[in-house]
Scaffold this active site. Structure first.
Site, mmCIF file in Angstrom:
data_model
loop_
_atom_site.group_PDB
_atom_site.id
_atom_site.type_symbol
_atom_site.label_atom_id
_atom_site.label_comp_id
_atom_site.label_asym_id
_atom_site.label_seq_id
_atom_site.Cartn_x
_atom_site.Cartn_y
_atom_site.Cartn_z
ATOM 1 N N CYS A 88 0.819 -1.225 0.000
ATOM 2 C CA CYS A 88 0.000 0.000 0.000
ATOM 3 C C CYS A 88 0.850 1.271 0.000
ATOM 4 O O CYS A 88 0.334 2.364 -0.242
ATOM 5 C CB CYS A 88 -0.934 -0.003 1.188
ATOM 6 N N HIS A 94 -3.348 6.971 2.163
ATOM 7 C CA HIS A 94 -3.799 5.661 1.691
ATOM 8 C C HIS A 94 -5.180 5.382 2.306
ATOM 9 O O HIS A 94 -5.373 5.514 3.521
ATOM 10 C CB HIS A 94 -2.783 4.599 2.110
ATOM 11 N N ASN A 128 -10.227 -0.505 0.196
ATOM 12 C CA ASN A 128 -8.769 -0.335 0.194
ATOM 13 C C ASN A 128 -8.226 -0.929 -1.112
ATOM 14 O O ASN A 128 -8.240 -2.147 -1.283
ATOM 15 C CB ASN A 128 -8.213 -1.069 1.422
#
Ligand code: UT7
Length: 320
Positions: free
Chosen positions: A111, A247, A277
């Site tokens: 990520c 993020h 996500n």
């Protein structure tokens, strides 16, 4: 030489899975997912792949930058879910785009991957090696999910985002990056190879496994420290920051970071509600949406921050 982002693009799969769809096969509900994560729905790849999404996002970023594929010197794809071991996703995108003058390779930092790729491209431009780079964050994490694990399968979605970074006489750009492999066990996805002639198959599972609370604690602790470190390095005050683009893992993580930094929540835009996500894609998808919506003005100072498996984390401050 400095560098500036001159174009953005993004792409998500067509199929949309809503929170309520999970109730058919796991013990969960929309209210739990929304209040604990901020996620309402996510896109899941069916015909799409990591490289097709990366290509779509890249094409749009080039259009937005009014840049021809042949002008690109460097293509970097941040992904931890490539379609194949090789050729790399970046080489597949290069071929589709016809970016024949570019070198192309992938970079893996989960990520935090898009930020690490952006910073890598900046370092190349800053040192005079390249002038125009295409940086893509693309992941299809839903392929690796254990759909019986309610603590992780509701969180992720698929997608890609891209930017064109170009050499410029002016422009502010600073970054900090960190990794702690010693804590890697809290978020992992092991590969299980078939038995080879010499080795036995690895023990364990081959889907994503996460100690959610540990990852949560890691994020809320390290991200504010990392942003403070970046501001100090850049010699900038919080008042000068227009937006913090983090993020998009969990709205509670972002709100906690805002609180710890004593910053207004409005400075932390969110879109995990629609996409979940999306790993390396989340920051460039958000950046592209804000760009398309006209929310970013020339001269705005943005702080981007990524965190995830590895463990890896980092932040970047740039002038729009
Ligand atoms: O890119 C980085 C990737 N990862 C992350 O960012 C994840 C970071 N962690 C998190 O976002 C949170 O830890 C989660 C959203 C994963 C979990 O939220 P939490 O508030 O930490 O919940 P928890 O793990 O403490 O679980 C609380 C309860 C448990 O039930 P019991 O033991 O109290 O009966 C879980 O089994 O919630 C249960 N639970 C669920 N209930 C309904 C866990 N997942 C679900 C679910 N639906 N999907």
């Amino acid at each position: 030489m400095k560098a500036k982002i001159v174009g953005t693009g993004s792409a998500v799969p067509k199929y949309c899975m809503k929170n309520n769809d999970f109730t058919k096969f796991i013990d969960t509900n929309d209210q739990w997912i929304v209040t604990r994560t901020g996620i309402r729905e996510r896109r899941i790849s069916r015909e799409e792949t990591t490289s097709t999404l990366a290509f779509e996002a890249a094409k749009k970023a080039l259009e937005s930058a009014k840049c021809k594929a042949e002008e690109i010197d460097l293509i970097l794809v941040a992904t931890c879910s490539p379609d194949d071991f090789f050729p790399s996703t970046a080489c597949q995108v290069q071929a589709e785009l016809g970016a024949k003058n570019a070198v192309a390779f992938d970079l893996s930092a989960a990520c935090a991957g898009f930020l690490f790729a952006l910073n890598t491209a900046y370092a190349y431009i800053n040192s005079g090696v390249y002038r125009k780079a295409l940086i893509i964050g693309a992941d299809n994490m839903t392929r690796f999910l254990n759909w019986n694990d309610r603590g992780s399968c509701v969180l992720f979605g698929d997608g890609a985002g891209a930017v064109v970074l170009e050499a410029s006489e002016t422009g502010i750009f600073h970054f900090v990056q960190h990794a702690d492999g010693g804590q890697g066990r809290v978020l992992k996805c092991f590969v299980k190879y078939e038995d080879s002639i010499l080795k036995k198959q690895k023990e364990g599972n081959s889907y994503l496994e996460m100690e959610g609370q540990e990852v949560f604690k890691f994020a809320v602790k390290t991200v504010p420290i990392c942003i403070e470190e970046l501001l100090k390095k850049a010699g900038m005050q919080k008042e000068e920051i227009k937006y913090y683009l983090l993020h998009q893992a969990n709205s509670r993580i972002l709100l906690s970071v805002a609180k710890k930094l004593k910053e207004k929540e409005e400075k932390f835009p969110m879109n995990m509600e629609k996409y979940g996500n999306t790993s390396a894609a989340s920051i460039p998808i958000l950046l592209d949406e804000m760009n398309q919506e006209g929310k970013l003005r020339k001269g705005d100072i943005l702080v981007l921050a990524g965190f995830g498996a590895g463990l890896t984390w980092g932040s970047t401050l740039l002038e729009w």
